[in-house]
Design a protein around this motif. Structure first.
Motif, PDB file in Angstrom:
ATOM      1  N   SER A 200      12.751   2.812  -0.011  1.00 38.55           N
ATOM      2  CA  SER A 200      11.655   1.849  -0.006  1.00 38.55           C
ATOM      3  C   SER A 200      10.329   2.479  -0.396  1.00 38.55           C
ATOM      4  N   HIS A 201       9.469   1.647  -0.973  1.00 40.98           N
ATOM      5  CA  HIS A 201       8.056   1.937  -1.211  1.00 40.98           C
ATOM      6  C   HIS A 201       7.225   1.004  -0.332  1.00 40.98           C
ATOM      7  N   PHE A 202       5.965   1.395  -0.126  1.00 38.90           N
ATOM      8  CA  PHE A 202       5.000   0.502   0.528  1.00 38.90           C
ATOM      9  C   PHE A 202       5.499   0.030   1.895  1.00 38.90           C
ATOM     10  N   PHE A 203       6.131   0.934   2.687  1.00 37.76           N
ATOM     11  CA  PHE A 203       6.630   0.601   4.017  1.00 37.76           C
ATOM     12  C   PHE A 203       7.642  -0.550   3.976  1.00 37.76           C
ATOM     13  N   GLY A 204       8.426  -0.586   2.910  1.00 38.55           N
ATOM     14  CA  GLY A 204       9.485  -1.573   2.832  1.00 38.55           C
ATOM     15  C   GLY A 204       9.162  -2.810   2.021  1.00 38.55           C
ATOM     16  N   PHE A 205       7.945  -2.932   1.495  1.00 36.65           N
ATOM     17  CA  PHE A 205       7.625  -4.101   0.682  1.00 36.65           C
ATOM     18  C   PHE A 205       8.343  -4.052  -0.669  1.00 36.65           C
ATOM     19  N   PHE A 206       8.609  -2.854  -1.177  1.00 35.18           N
ATOM     20  CA  PHE A 206       9.335  -2.686  -2.431  1.00 35.18           C
ATOM     21  C   PHE A 206      10.429  -1.650  -2.232  1.00 35.18           C
ATOM     22  N   SER A 207      11.476  -1.753  -3.047  1.00 35.05           N
ATOM     23  CA  SER A 207      12.481  -0.698  -3.070  1.00 35.05           C
ATOM     24  C   SER A 207      12.160   0.268  -4.201  1.00 35.05           C
ATOM     25  N   VAL A 208      12.834   1.399  -4.213  1.00 32.52           N
ATOM     26  CA  VAL A 208      12.491   2.467  -5.150  1.00 32.52           C
ATOM     27  C   VAL A 208      13.127   2.270  -6.523  1.00 32.52           C
ATOM     28  N   ASN A 298     -10.111   4.465   1.694  1.00 31.67           N
ATOM     29  CA  ASN A 298      -8.667   4.406   1.928  1.00 31.67           C
ATOM     30  C   ASN A 298      -7.896   4.676   0.636  1.00 31.67           C
ATOM     31  N   GLN A 299      -6.680   5.135   0.797  1.00 35.05           N
ATOM     32  CA  GLN A 299      -5.778   5.367  -0.328  1.00 35.05           C
ATOM     33  C   GLN A 299      -4.435   4.691  -0.031  1.00 35.05           C
ATOM     34  N   LEU A 300      -3.905   4.035  -1.052  1.00 33.85           N
ATOM     35  CA  LEU A 300      -2.620   3.355  -0.885  1.00 33.85           C
ATOM     36  C   LEU A 300      -1.972   3.215  -2.261  1.00 33.85           C
ATOM     37  N   TYR A 301      -0.906   3.963  -2.490  1.00 32.44           N
ATOM     38  CA  TYR A 301      -0.258   3.897  -3.797  1.00 32.44           C
ATOM     39  C   TYR A 301       1.179   4.414  -3.704  1.00 32.44           C
ATOM     40  N   PHE A 302       1.956   4.080  -4.703  1.00 35.90           N
ATOM     41  CA  PHE A 302       3.235   4.726  -4.937  1.00 35.90           C
ATOM     42  C   PHE A 302       3.472   4.820  -6.438  1.00 35.90           C
ATOM     43  N   TYR A 303       4.298   5.756  -6.829  1.00 34.92           N
ATOM     44  CA  TYR A 303       4.746   5.848  -8.221  1.00 34.92           C
ATOM     45  C   TYR A 303       6.155   6.416  -8.225  1.00 34.92           C
ATOM     46  N   ASP A 304       6.894   6.137  -9.274  1.00 33.93           N
ATOM     47  CA  ASP A 304       8.218   6.724  -9.417  1.00 33.93           C
ATOM     48  C   ASP A 304       8.535   6.950 -10.886  1.00 33.93           C
ATOM     49  N   LEU A 305       9.375   7.931 -11.129  1.00 32.55           N
ATOM     50  CA  LEU A 305       9.845   8.312 -12.454  1.00 32.55           C
ATOM     51  C   LEU A 305      11.361   8.444 -12.400  1.00 32.55           C
ATOM     52  N   THR A 320      26.536  13.039 -18.461  1.00 30.17           N
ATOM     53  CA  THR A 320      25.277  12.358 -18.168  1.00 30.17           C
ATOM     54  C   THR A 320      24.518  13.134 -17.105  1.00 30.17           C
ATOM     55  N   PHE A 321      23.209  13.081 -17.201  1.00 32.57           N
ATOM     56  CA  PHE A 321      22.333  13.667 -16.182  1.00 32.57           C
ATOM     57  C   PHE A 321      21.288  12.627 -15.812  1.00 32.57           C
ATOM     58  N   SER A 322      21.212  12.298 -14.522  1.00 36.03           N
ATOM     59  CA  SER A 322      20.261  11.305 -14.018  1.00 36.03           C
ATOM     60  C   SER A 322      19.304  11.964 -13.040  1.00 36.03           C
ATOM     61  N   THR A 323      18.063  11.526 -13.068  1.00 31.91           N
ATOM     62  CA  THR A 323      17.077  12.071 -12.139  1.00 31.91           C
ATOM     63  C   THR A 323      16.113  10.977 -11.702  1.00 31.91           C
ATOM     64  N   TYR A 324      15.595  11.139 -10.493  1.00 34.15           N
ATOM     65  CA  TYR A 324      14.613  10.195  -9.948  1.00 34.15           C
ATOM     66  C   TYR A 324      13.639  10.960  -9.064  1.00 34.15           C
ATOM     67  N   TYR A 325      12.358  10.621  -9.186  1.00 35.17           N
ATOM     68  CA  TYR A 325      11.335  11.164  -8.290  1.00 35.17           C
ATOM     69  C   TYR A 325      10.387  10.032  -7.912  1.00 35.17           C
ATOM     70  N   GLY A 326      10.130   9.887  -6.626  1.00 38.57           N
ATOM     71  CA  GLY A 326       9.214   8.857  -6.151  1.00 38.57           C
ATOM     72  C   GLY A 326       8.304   9.395  -5.075  1.00 38.57           C
ATOM     73  N   SER A 327       7.077   8.888  -5.040  1.00 39.78           N
ATOM     74  CA  SER A 327       6.086   9.370  -4.076  1.00 39.78           C
ATOM     75  C   SER A 327       5.272   8.203  -3.546  1.00 39.78           C
ATOM     76  N   ASP A 328       5.017   8.203  -2.235  1.00 37.72           N
ATOM     77  CA  ASP A 328       4.164   7.215  -1.567  1.00 37.72           C
ATOM     78  C   ASP A 328       3.094   7.941  -0.767  1.00 37.72           C
ATOM     79  N   PHE A 329       1.915   7.305  -0.669  1.00 38.99           N
ATOM     80  CA  PHE A 329       0.863   7.875   0.181  1.00 38.99           C
ATOM     81  C   PHE A 329      -0.015   6.759   0.729  1.00 38.99           C
TER      82      PHE A 329
END
Length: 804
Positions: A200-208, A298-305, A320-329
């Motif tokens: 999840s992102h945003f405390f569960g408001f969005f999934s990754v 205040n700061q509130l964001y997320f991003y993912d690649l 195949t090679f798959s990768t994921y990186y996600g960050s929330d703050f």
């Protein structure tokens, strides 16, 4: 050399020995010749899963393509005509002579232009729900996902899964899944074979999961195949799509709160491709325009690649090679900060050993880290922790004939839970906190088969043996009477060196599913599943938080055992345009953990002193009516279910309902094509309110009113939850240009239902719930009250989507 490294080397030897063995078998095997080939989308070059392949001379006997578009069909006689069919694509018929027998063949299908506006392309056969042994399985294609109305203009995968029967949520603003009585940590959610621990992102408001990068998703909540394991409740298997092998393409969207972009195309040749996808919110940008200084800080964001590389080496190997990186703050006025990160990598090798044997090898690494910062001269601290899972899996698929499909293999997993890193602003005033690492090593061996015993009876049977051990570097605490729950006083400690066994568990996990065809469009199904889970969450919140404490099985915590029996009736109507199913299930849990009242697991190493364990059970009925073809598509689902836990020391030892027990759950999802350019989508949800514990009274301490709770847990409920969403999509006129765009207008909570998120029991002064006595205004009245918080009223959003 320690035990788990020895096992890993031995398993690696088994894989390569088996590959060489069956490669040798390929050159010596005698028997009926087979025609081999692969089926692809002519536009994107992606393989098509579930295409039907058969000879003109034997139209009732054929095969279907696998996830790589591959098929192997026994040759009837040559020359002959090969037919390939796939829903939403132009069928093809190709003459085949003797020369084709000795080579692999590629076939490309083109979408049916006349039916594109009326067909939802499904990644499976149109009669799959009746003819297969699958029970308790639901699928959502990428096309269906994008049609569902969005929150903040952002389509969400896990929120869409919550609309399926048998799946509940803990409340508004959460993406935690509660499947057939299981808690959110009992779901294995994986991306291309790699598990993700906080989806999840945003405390569960969005999934990754970025919807533009998703190929398809399958939810297994009944009969989980034996080649999957590790969780007690369900499997959510998500596949990232492979890049286009023909030309560079892109798609994305600019929404109310976030934007996204996805690029894919060939990489040097048509045998290789890439996909890269990125997404970011800009809520923090809008905060900077606030007139309130504290809000601006205040700061509130997320991003993912995310990304995926694909390379075909000849006709028989694909990598195949798959990768994921996600960050929330989340940062509040430089006084408090909370952040978390997911990093996932997965490598896959598909090998065709011979015409009847296939190999699928996956290696993965999943990493999750979270950090809390409190800025205060006297009581400030930085608290961070991380854990990871590394694993390898080898699956052999043997298909002796078109009626039998056999899989066997092994899966190794290494769990590593790091020490807590805690730094105090003033270490002299605060007692230091020390924690130990926890390491678990698990090996699983499995065998599964699917066979058509008769024209009417099909069986899928499997057996999985899992062996788990907690190993050092680690510490076991000792207690009086060997019971940590009595007073929690440690009498001694045992220290274990690296790789030394601390505790061992093992168990057999049988799986069985039967399907009996009453007619071509009506089937009865039944299944039994046993699953063991060796890690689980100890949390005060059932909704799932970024700082939830994962606990591996050990000396005082046994693994969860889950047994489930399910039966169902499946019916297709009007030439497979409609799907109808009714399923019933009963699930039994052993060694379920829950926390004591006012337990503290965040700042305690020996968490076994805060945990109690017991049993649980759940049962229910699920109804699903689904329309896949036509101008109007969607589904109606209804679930009646009950969930119970019984743990000594909680609720006076009597059965109680966990928070996610919601007896009635109704969902309606519809999409209607108004024209070639305009489509309308809508959802309606109704569920029973979540189970909660309300105070039975209050008392006053230091002029503060404190709620008083009795010994009974979750004996009250929130009001029933219901909501309607609408979404309108308008495609721009197609003028033959390389750029195509569309507008999506969505309204979340159309009629403004105030669904409660929380209740607060406190004193209300001067009949004003927002009254602030610090402003110097005299308090003239004071009374106890209840303040309800809801998250959303009517919430419109606009998103511009594009592709090129």
């Amino acid at each position: 050399m320690n035990l788990f490294s020895t096992l890993s080397l031995s398993q690696l030897f088994v894989v390569f020995f088996t590959v060489n063995l069956f490669s040798a078998y390929e050159s010596m095997a005698q028997g009926p010749a087979n025609l081999e080939g692969q089926v692809f989308d002519s536009g994107s070059g992606e393989p098509l899963l579930g295409a039907t392949v058969f000879w003109t001379s034997q139209p009732t006997r054929g095969t279907i393509t696998d996830e790589n578009g591959f098929f192997s069909l026994e040759i009837d006689s040559l020359p002959n005509v090969l037919n390939i069919r796939f829903l939403g694509y132009e069928p093809i018929s190709r003459p085949v002579n003797e020369k084709a027998e000795f080579k692999s063949n590629k076939f490309f299908l083109s979408p049916e232009e006349m039916n594109l506006s009326e067909v939802v392309v499904s990644e499976r056969k149109q009669d799959y729900n009746v003819k297969s042994t699958a029970i308790g399985k639901n699928e959502i294609s990428g096309a269906e996902l994008k049609r569902i109305p969005a929150l903040f203009g952002e389509v969400d995968l896990l929120r869409s899964i919550q609309l399926l029967p048998g799946v509940n949520t803990a409340g508004e603003g959460t993406t935690g899944l509660f499947v057939r009585g299981g808690s959110s940590d009992q779901n294995l959610i994986q991306i291309d074979g790699a598990p993700i621990y906080n989806p999840s992102h945003f405390f569960g408001f969005f999934s990754v999961f970025n919807p533009d990068a998703i190929s398809d998703v399958a939810l297994y909540k009944g009969n989980i195949p034996a080649n999957f394991g590790g969780r007690a409740s369900s499997l959510v298997d998500i596949s990232l799509r492979e890049g286009n092998t023909q030309k560079l393409k892109g798609e994305g969207g600019i929404g109310s709160i976030s934007s996204r972009i996805t690029l894919d195309g060939p990489l040097f040749s048509e045998d290789a491709s890439f996909l890269v996808s990125a997404r970011r919110t800009y809520a923090d940008v809008f905060l900077g325009f606030s007139s309130n200084e504290s809000i601006r800080e205040n700061q509130l964001y997320f991003y993912d690649l995310s990304g995926k590389l694909m390379w075909r080496n000849g006709e028989k190997d694909k990598f195949t090679f798959s990768t994921y990186y996600g960050s929330d703050f989340l940062g509040l006025s430089e006084q408090f900060g909370l952040g978390w990160n997911n990093w996932i990598n997965s490598f896959n090798w598909d090998r065709q050993i011979n015409e009847r044997m296939f190999l699928d090898v996956t290696a993965y690494y999943s990493f999750y880290k979270y950090k809390i910062t409190v800025t205060d001269e006297d009581n400030g601290f930085d608290w961070s922790n991380y854990f990871s899972e590394s694993g390898g899996k080898a699956t052999f698929n043997y298909v002796p004939n078109e009626n039998i499909d056999l899989k066997f293999g092994l899966h190794s997993q290494l769990y590593y839970f790091a020490r807590v890193d805690l730094e105090f602003a003033d270490s002299e005033n605060l007692e230091p906190f020390e924690s130990s690492t926890r390491v678990g090593f698990q090996n699983s061996f499995f065998i599964a088969g699917n066979a058509e015993l008769t024209n009417n009876l099909s069986v899928e049977a499997g057996l999985r043996w899992s062996a788990y051990q907690q190993i050092g570097d680690g510490v076991n605490y000792l207690y009086e009477n060997d019971d940590p729950t009595i007073d929690g006083v440690v009498s001694d400690t045992l220290n274990y060196s690296f790789g030394e066994r601390m505790k061992f568990y093992e168990g057999l996990e049988p799986r069985l599913a039967l399907r009996y065809l009453i007619s071509d469009d009506l089937a009865l199904k039944g299944s039994f599943n046993r699953n063991f889970q060796y890690i689980q969450v100890a949390s005060n919140s059932s909704a799932g938080l970024p700082i939830d404490r994962w606990i591996p099985a050990g000396k005082y915590i046994d693994p969860i055992r889950s047994d489930q029996v399910s039966v169902g009736v499946f019916k297709n109507l009007y030439d497979n345009k409609w799907e109808l199913s009714l399923e019933g299930y009963y699930r039994d849990f052993r060694n379920i953990i829950d926390l004591k009242q006012d337990a503290n697991v965040l700042f305690k190493d020996n968490v076994e002193t805060e945990i109690l364990a017991g049993d649980g059970w759940a049962y229910g009925l699920e109804f699903l009516l689904r329309k896949n073809i036509g101008k109007t598509t969607g589904w109606l689902s209804y679930t009646w279910s009950r969930v119970y836990r019984q743990i000594e020391g909680i609720n006076q030892g009597l059965p109680y309902n966990p928070r996610f027990d919601r007896p009635h759950d109704l969902s309606l999802v519809l999409t209607h094509e108004l024209s070639d350019r305009l489509s309308l989508s809508g959802t309606f949800l109704y569920t029973t309110g979540v189970a909660v514990t309300f105070p039975v009274g209050s008392y006053v301490v230091d002029n503060q009113r404190i709620p008083l709770y009795d010994a009974y847990r979750n004996n009250s409920r929130f009001p029933d939850y219901h909501r309607m969403d609408l979404s309108l999509t308008l495609k721009n006129k197609d003028k033959g240009r390389w750029w195509k765009g569309s507008w999506n207008f969505s309204i979340y909570n159309l009629y403004g239902r105030k669904n409660p998120f929380s209740y607060e029991f406190r004193d209300i002064e001067n009949n004003d719930i927002n009254f602030d006595s610090g402003e110097g205004i005299a308090v003239t009245s004071q009374r106890p009250g209840v303040v309800m918080t809801y998250l959303f009223g009517i919430l419109p959003s606009v998103t511009y989507n594009f592709n090129f």
